[in-house]
Design an enzyme around this catalytic site. Structure first.
Site, PDB file in Angstrom:
ATOM      1  N   ASN A 158      22.784 -15.201  26.204  1.00 61.65           N
ATOM      2  CA  ASN A 158      22.388 -15.819  27.483  1.00 61.65           C
ATOM      3  C   ASN A 158      23.050 -15.174  28.704  1.00 61.65           C
ATOM      4  O   ASN A 158      22.444 -15.090  29.762  1.00 61.65           O
ATOM      5  CB  ASN A 158      22.635 -17.328  27.450  1.00 61.65           C
ATOM      6  CG  ASN A 158      24.079 -17.687  27.256  1.00 61.65           C
ATOM      7  OD1 ASN A 158      24.846 -16.934  26.670  1.00 61.65           O
ATOM      8  ND2 ASN A 158      24.477 -18.843  27.754  1.00 61.65           N
ATOM      9  N   SER A 233      26.670 -20.894  19.320  1.00 59.08           N
ATOM     10  CA  SER A 233      26.333 -22.270  18.957  1.00 59.08           C
ATOM     11  C   SER A 233      27.460 -22.917  18.143  1.00 59.08           C
ATOM     12  O   SER A 233      28.249 -22.226  17.491  1.00 59.08           O
ATOM     13  CB  SER A 233      25.049 -22.270  18.128  1.00 59.08           C
ATOM     14  OG  SER A 233      25.260 -21.505  16.958  1.00 59.08           O
ATOM     15  N   GLU A 254      33.992 -20.696  21.840  1.00 61.99           N
ATOM     16  CA  GLU A 254      33.377 -21.276  23.041  1.00 61.99           C
ATOM     17  C   GLU A 254      31.959 -21.662  22.655  1.00 61.99           C
ATOM     18  O   GLU A 254      31.107 -20.781  22.480  1.00 61.99           O
ATOM     19  CB  GLU A 254      33.339 -20.230  24.158  1.00 61.99           C
ATOM     20  CG  GLU A 254      34.678 -19.644  24.503  1.00 61.99           C
ATOM     21  CD  GLU A 254      35.466 -20.512  25.462  1.00 61.99           C
ATOM     22  OE1 GLU A 254      36.652 -20.261  25.620  1.00 61.99           O
ATOM     23  OE2 GLU A 254      34.882 -21.456  26.047  1.00 61.99           O
ATOM     24  N   GLU A 386      21.868 -30.618  22.309  1.00 63.28           N
ATOM     25  CA  GLU A 386      21.737 -29.618  23.371  1.00 63.28           C
ATOM     26  C   GLU A 386      20.332 -29.007  23.330  1.00 63.28           C
ATOM     27  O   GLU A 386      19.877 -28.557  22.287  1.00 63.28           O
ATOM     28  CB  GLU A 386      22.784 -28.511  23.137  1.00 63.28           C
ATOM     29  CG  GLU A 386      22.788 -27.429  24.192  1.00 63.28           C
ATOM     30  CD  GLU A 386      23.733 -26.262  23.827  1.00 63.28           C
ATOM     31  OE1 GLU A 386      23.717 -25.828  22.656  1.00 63.28           O
ATOM     32  OE2 GLU A 386      24.462 -25.806  24.711  1.00 63.28           O
TER      33      GLU A 386
HETATM   34  P1  NAD Z   1      24.339 -18.230  18.047  1.00 61.91           P
HETATM   35  O1  NAD Z   1      25.488 -19.007  17.569  1.00 61.91           O
HETATM   36  O2  NAD Z   1      23.103 -18.265  17.259  1.00 61.91           O
HETATM   37  O3  NAD Z   1      24.723 -16.682  18.180  1.00 61.91           O
HETATM   38  C1  NAD Z   1      25.837 -16.248  18.924  1.00 61.91           C
HETATM   39  C2  NAD Z   1      26.355 -14.957  18.314  1.00 61.91           C
HETATM   40  O4  NAD Z   1      26.899 -15.239  17.032  1.00 61.91           O
HETATM   41  C3  NAD Z   1      25.278 -13.896  18.071  1.00 61.91           C
HETATM   42  O5  NAD Z   1      25.816 -12.618  18.279  1.00 61.91           O
HETATM   43  C4  NAD Z   1      24.941 -14.098  16.602  1.00 61.91           C
HETATM   44  O6  NAD Z   1      24.402 -12.950  16.001  1.00 61.91           O
HETATM   45  C5  NAD Z   1      26.303 -14.443  16.036  1.00 61.91           C
HETATM   46  N1  NAD Z   1      26.289 -15.243  14.814  1.00 61.91           N
HETATM   47  C6  NAD Z   1      25.344 -16.121  14.392  1.00 61.91           C
HETATM   48  N2  NAD Z   1      25.704 -16.660  13.214  1.00 61.91           N
HETATM   49  C7  NAD Z   1      26.912 -16.142  12.890  1.00 61.91           C
HETATM   50  C8  NAD Z   1      27.797 -16.306  11.785  1.00 61.91           C
HETATM   51  N3  NAD Z   1      27.515 -17.128  10.794  1.00 61.91           N
HETATM   52  N4  NAD Z   1      28.949 -15.606  11.774  1.00 61.91           N
HETATM   53  C9  NAD Z   1      29.264 -14.774  12.795  1.00 61.91           C
HETATM   54  N5  NAD Z   1      28.449 -14.559  13.848  1.00 61.91           N
HETATM   55  C10 NAD Z   1      27.286 -15.240  13.900  1.00 61.91           C
HETATM   56  O7  NAD Z   1      24.098 -18.718  19.541  1.00 61.91           O
HETATM   57  P2  NAD Z   1      22.989 -18.224  20.575  1.00 61.91           P
HETATM   58  O8  NAD Z   1      21.712 -18.892  20.235  1.00 61.91           O
HETATM   59  O9  NAD Z   1      23.007 -16.751  20.699  1.00 61.91           O
HETATM   60  O10 NAD Z   1      23.595 -18.801  21.950  1.00 61.91           O
HETATM   61  C11 NAD Z   1      23.322 -20.077  22.379  1.00 61.91           C
HETATM   62  C12 NAD Z   1      24.468 -21.017  22.101  1.00 61.91           C
HETATM   63  O11 NAD Z   1      25.683 -20.478  22.616  1.00 61.91           O
HETATM   64  C13 NAD Z   1      24.312 -22.343  22.803  1.00 61.91           C
HETATM   65  O12 NAD Z   1      24.669 -23.382  21.933  1.00 61.91           O
HETATM   66  C14 NAD Z   1      25.281 -22.278  23.954  1.00 61.91           C
HETATM   67  O13 NAD Z   1      25.704 -23.516  24.431  1.00 61.91           O
HETATM   68  C15 NAD Z   1      26.373 -21.447  23.405  1.00 61.91           C
HETATM   69  N6  NAD Z   1      27.155 -20.761  24.454  1.00 61.91           N
HETATM   70  C16 NAD Z   1      28.406 -21.216  24.716  1.00 61.91           C
HETATM   71  C17 NAD Z   1      29.166 -20.631  25.731  1.00 61.91           C
HETATM   72  C18 NAD Z   1      30.556 -21.122  26.056  1.00 61.91           C
HETATM   73  O14 NAD Z   1      31.287 -20.436  26.746  1.00 61.91           O
HETATM   74  N7  NAD Z   1      30.956 -22.302  25.585  1.00 61.91           N
HETATM   75  C19 NAD Z   1      28.625 -19.587  26.470  1.00 61.91           C
HETATM   76  C20 NAD Z   1      27.345 -19.163  26.184  1.00 61.91           C
HETATM   77  C21 NAD Z   1      26.618 -19.753  25.149  1.00 61.91           C
END
Ligand code: NAD
Length: 518
Positions: A158, A233, A254, A386
């Site tokens: 994002n 996430s 985060e 969310e």
């Molecule tokens: P996601 O968790 O699907 O992916 C995030 C990253 O993690 C990607 O690079 C993905 O390939 C990797 N990933 C996925 N599964 C994994 C695993 N099992 N082990 C290691 N890495 C893995 O999230 P998304 O859909 O890309 O992003 C959206 C989410 O991120 C939302 O829930 C949002 O609130 C959160 N977010 C939080 C912050 C914060 O600072 N708190 C900032 C931005 C986004």
């Protein structure tokens, strides 16, 4: 009309910086504004992660041995570089996410501010510190901040520029090497942000990037590094934490949020409504700290709702590579599907749509109108889950106490916003909200951009902090070195019983001496 200047050759040249040790399956990267395939990236494997970590590890000692001021100078030059070369970064972030130019600019600004902050504040924070010794005057005790080693960073799509490098900057400054796993969707934005860092003087081996899936590259990274900084996430965060636990490494997570915004009875409804617009729809609501639940005191509910709905309807959706649009595209078909599912479920169960509520394929394949709902109840999925899209729910409340209680009634605890006429009263309410950051008379930008202060979530929103002193020191191991002179700290030639009596007296005596003289 401004056209972006990122061609296929440029994308291919950036991919040359990826660590790929063999023939790999290719993953499509979609351009959200059009839905077309923009490029493809290699689906990395454990062998690629191994190679990346090995290269990073080999480079890190020489880097850690360089004076911290030299490392800080790289960050200083980087801040300048990012601001000067922002046009291509903005193009790239827009191309891979479908966000507006303004949302992309917030990323550039954030990276420059973070780099400048740590370049200024970092050297002092990393300086070794004298602490009170075991025996005053005889024990010289010093705490050194040793780098962890190789830091793994796993980033979401994002904010593909910010979240790829802003956490890497303090890690590098502390003397670590970094291996980044960017989101599959936004690998080129991360590669460009890293390329500029190398242009600013960072030895390239210190910052490795492996593309691919979370399940393979992300998980593999956690198994091989000395610290992991994960943003994404809550579900994936739990899996990262479990793996980090098994590897006995520390991590910061985060994660997601369902962020509340409170409008108190003394708030000006028009001002609060305009603020709530910026709090709710940045990055088409795909911002972890944007608002999804609004609790408005009944005495100002109607004027607030009318102003908020009118301002929501006034927002311009657009797909251009120039400044102007208020709201951009959702990032993917999956994001659109989730937003539609949440809104349809709420409407089926009786929620009223006050604004928006539909996709806009006439603008682009993943566009969705900013949407305001009323009458949302606990049976509806988006009540506490969310959405991560441009959808918010309005709730009238009878009292400030009720607003606080409902704001805190969530598994998450990332960010909150309080709108008040009396700022001091707003601040007191803010302190009672169970979130890592709370903004008074602002949505999220005041706390996020206070880069000198820690930022992060509690409960299901995560562990640990970025920004502030914590955002740097988490990448270090405090090492205590104590040098003893004169007497040793044991009984020596004295019988143990005599020594025990002497020590008892000494400790009692010492406890009478004021702290500052000890
Ligand atoms: P996601 O968790 O699907 O992916 C995030 C990253 O993690 C990607 O690079 C993905 O390939 C990797 N990933 C996925 N599964 C994994 C695993 N099992 N082990 C290691 N890495 C893995 O999230 P998304 O859909 O890309 O992003 C959206 C989410 O991120 C939302 O829930 C949002 O609130 C959160 N977010 C939080 C912050 C914060 O600072 N708190 C900032 C931005 C986004």
């Amino acid at each position: 009309m401004y056209e972006h200047r990122v061609g296929a050759n440029r994308l291919a040249s950036l991919r040359e910086d990826l660590v790929v040790t063999g023939e790999r399956e290719q993953l499509d990267v979609i351009e959200p504004f059009s839905g077309d395939v923009l490029a493809s990236i290699p689906a990395g494997t454990e062998a690629d992660v191994d190679a990346a970590v090995e290269r990073a590890r080999a480079a890190r000692t020489a880097w850690a041995n360089r004076p911290v001021e030299e490392r800080a100078a790289v960050l200083e030059r980087y801040a300048e570089r990012v601001l000067d070369d922002q046009a291509e970064l903005l193009d790239m972030a827009q191309l891979e996410t479908g966000k507006t130019r303004r949302d992309a600019f917030e990323e550039v600004l954030d990276v420059a501010q973070t780099a400048t902050h740590y370049a200024d504040a970092g050297p002092d924070l990393l300086t070794s510190e004298r602490r009170r010794g075991a025996l005053p005057g005889l024990t010289k005790t010093t705490v050194h901040r040793q780098p962890k080693g190789v830091v793994g960073i796993i980033a979401p799509w994002n904010y593909p520029v910010t979240l790829a490098v802003s956490d890497a900057l303090p890690a590098l400054l502390a003397g670590n090497a970094v291996v980044l796993k960017p989101a599959e969707e936004t690998t080129h934005s991360a590669l460009l942000a890293r390329r500029l860092l190398v242009d600013a003087g960072l030895p390239p081996e210190l910052f490795q990037v492996v593309s691919g899936t979370g399940e393979r590259v992300g998980a593999g990274l956690v198994d091989r590094v000395d610290y992991v900084c994960f943003t994404g996430s809550t579900e994936a965060g739990r899996s990262v934490a479990e793996r980090a636990g098994r590897a006995l490494i520390d991590c910061s997570l985060e994660l997601g949020g369902k962020n509340p915004l409170l409008v108190l009875d003394d708030a000006d409804p028009e001002t609060a409504a305009n603020g709530a617009i910026r709090a709710s729809f940045p990055n088409a609501g795909q911002l972890c700290i944007s608002t999804e639940r609004l609790y408005v005191h009944e005495s100002v509910y109607e004027p607030f709702r009318d102003a908020f709905v009118a301002a929501t309807e006034d927002l311009d959706l657009g797909s251009g590579f120039e400044f102007g649009a208020d709201v951009g595209s959702l990032q993917s078909a999956a994001q659109l599907e989730k937003v539609e599912r949440h809104v349809d479920d709420a409407v089926e169960k009786g929620a009223d749509v006050l604004a928006g509520g539909r996709a806009r394929p006439d603008i682009g394949p993943f566009f969705y109108e900013p949407t305001v709902l009323e009458g949302v109840t606990p049976e509806m999925t988006l009540y506490d889950e969310e959405t991560f899209g441009p959808v918010v729910s309005l709730f009238p409340v009878h009292s400030v106490e009720e607003a606080i209680e409902r704001a805190n009634d969530s598994p998450y605890g990332l960010n909150a916003s309080v709108w008040a006429g009396d700022r001091d009263r707003g601040e007191r309410v803010a302190e009672r909200i169970d979130c890592g950051t709370v903004n008074v008379n602002e949505g999220y930008a005041a706390s996020w951009a206070s880069v000198d202060a820690p930022m992060g979530g509690v409960d299901d929103s995560g562990i640990g902090r970025r920004h502030g002193d914590d955002g740097l020191l988490k990448y270090t191991e405090p090492q205590t070195v104590a040098v003893q002179r004169g007497v040793r700290i044991d009984s020596g030639p004295l019988p143990d019983a005599v020594w025990a009596r002497l020590m008892t007296g000494a400790v009692k005596l010492l406890s009478q001496v004021p702290e500052r003289f000890r």
